[in-house]
Design a protein around this motif. Structure first.
Motif, PDB file in Angstrom:
ATOM      1  N   ASP A  83       0.792  -1.234   0.000  1.00  0.00           N
ATOM      2  CA  ASP A  83       0.000   0.000   0.000  1.00  0.00           C
ATOM      3  C   ASP A  83       0.824   1.283   0.000  1.00  0.00           C
ATOM      4  O   ASP A  83       0.296   2.362   0.276  1.00  0.00           O
ATOM      5  N   VAL A  84       2.086   1.159  -0.341  1.00  0.00           N
ATOM      6  CA  VAL A  84       2.943   2.341  -0.406  1.00  0.00           C
ATOM      7  C   VAL A  84       2.463   3.257  -1.539  1.00  0.00           C
ATOM      8  O   VAL A  84       2.040   2.771  -2.594  1.00  0.00           O
ATOM      9  N   PRO A 119       5.137  -1.980  -5.048  1.00  0.00           N
ATOM     10  CA  PRO A 119       5.391  -2.297  -3.637  1.00  0.00           C
ATOM     11  C   PRO A 119       6.870  -2.141  -3.302  1.00  0.00           C
ATOM     12  O   PRO A 119       7.736  -2.270  -4.170  1.00  0.00           O
ATOM     13  N   ILE A 120       7.143  -1.860  -2.039  1.00  0.00           N
ATOM     14  CA  ILE A 120       8.520  -1.777  -1.553  1.00  0.00           C
ATOM     15  C   ILE A 120       8.853  -3.073  -0.824  1.00  0.00           C
ATOM     16  O   ILE A 120       8.078  -3.546   0.006  1.00  0.00           O
ATOM     17  N   ALA A 121      10.019  -3.644  -1.147  1.00  0.00           N
ATOM     18  CA  ALA A 121      10.492  -4.833  -0.441  1.00  0.00           C
ATOM     19  C   ALA A 121      11.144  -4.396   0.866  1.00  0.00           C
ATOM     20  O   ALA A 121      12.095  -3.615   0.868  1.00  0.00           O
ATOM     21  N   MET A 140      15.563  -1.191  -0.163  1.00  0.00           N
ATOM     22  CA  MET A 140      15.711   0.197  -0.588  1.00  0.00           C
ATOM     23  C   MET A 140      16.713   0.952   0.292  1.00  0.00           C
ATOM     24  O   MET A 140      17.496   1.761  -0.190  1.00  0.00           O
ATOM     25  N   LEU A 141      16.676   0.668   1.599  1.00  0.00           N
ATOM     26  CA  LEU A 141      17.592   1.332   2.519  1.00  0.00           C
ATOM     27  C   LEU A 141      18.880   0.542   2.729  1.00  0.00           C
ATOM     28  O   LEU A 141      19.718   0.907   3.558  1.00  0.00           O
ATOM     29  N   LYS A 142      19.007  -0.563   1.974  1.00  0.00           N
ATOM     30  CA  LYS A 142      20.203  -1.416   2.022  1.00  0.00           C
ATOM     31  C   LYS A 142      20.452  -1.981   3.418  1.00  0.00           C
ATOM     32  O   LYS A 142      21.585  -2.060   3.891  1.00  0.00           O
TER      33      LYS A 142
END
Length: 201
Positions: free
Chosen positions: A87-88, A93-95, A135-137
């Protein structure tokens, strides 16, 4: 008292409240998973699938992994586990975390396992499980939906493979991991869903 940044985020969340439901981009809605019905029973110590996740699991809480357990799949040689926010308010979608190379005898990932990290080899749990590039590693990012954007659904998906994955880049992205999964290699999959919301009154 909320900061200016928090109030601005809440205002954006309100404006973007209709921008949700990125289900079409979830891993299990993409080939080859979209042709296979879920059959693996996945459970969490948090509660039944669809329940609200406590703040301890959120990024602005303790960022705890919601201990997952799944039933052993006969003939499975390896498992994959992927966590995604459906729901981003962006196109896909973000993993929030994904793990692969999970041995056939392993049928759970607990929060304590994420503390056994080898950042050089990108592994957890005494080197037996590999993790990919978020995404933020980071190894894992708990829920942190935009303030006042409404409830977000977090999908924790377990995939059983017939054969161990090959041709996976070191420290892969979700896209690279999915690409490495051959259609004939998916034995079964299942999911657990947690819901989380951040409100700023």
């Amino acid at each position: 008292m909320p900061t200016f940044g928090e109030r601005f985020e809440a205002y954006l969340g309100y404006l973007l409240s209709s921008q949700k439901g990125r289900d079409a981009g979830l891993m299990t809605h993409l080939p080859p998973f979209d042709k296979i019905k879920p059959t693996i029973n996945v459970s969490s110590e948090i509660g039944a699938s669809g329940c609200s996740m406590p703040k301890q699991c959120a990024m602005d809480g303790d960022n705890e992994w919601p201990g997952l357990t799944w039933e052993k799949v006969p003939d499975a040689q390896e498992y994959i586990v992927v966590a995604e926010d459906a729901d981003v308010p962006i196109p896909n979608p973000i993993a929030h975390g994904f793990f692969y190379g999970i041995p056939a005898e392993v049928t759970s990932i607990q929060h304590a396992d994420l503390k056994e990290i080898d950042t050089t080899k990108h592994t957890i749990k005494n080197g037996s499980i590999k993790y990919g590039k978020t995404m933020l590693k980071t190894v894992y990012e708990g829920p942190k939906p935009v303030y006042n954007h409404g409830p977000h659904r977090y999908y924790y998906t377990v995939v059983a493979l017939k054969q161990p994955l090959e041709n996976v880049p070191e420290y892969p992205s979700k896209t690279q991991l999915v690409k490495a999964v051959n259609e004939d290699n998916v034995l079964a999959w299942g999911e657990w869903i947690g819901v989380y919301e951040r409100k700023l009154e």
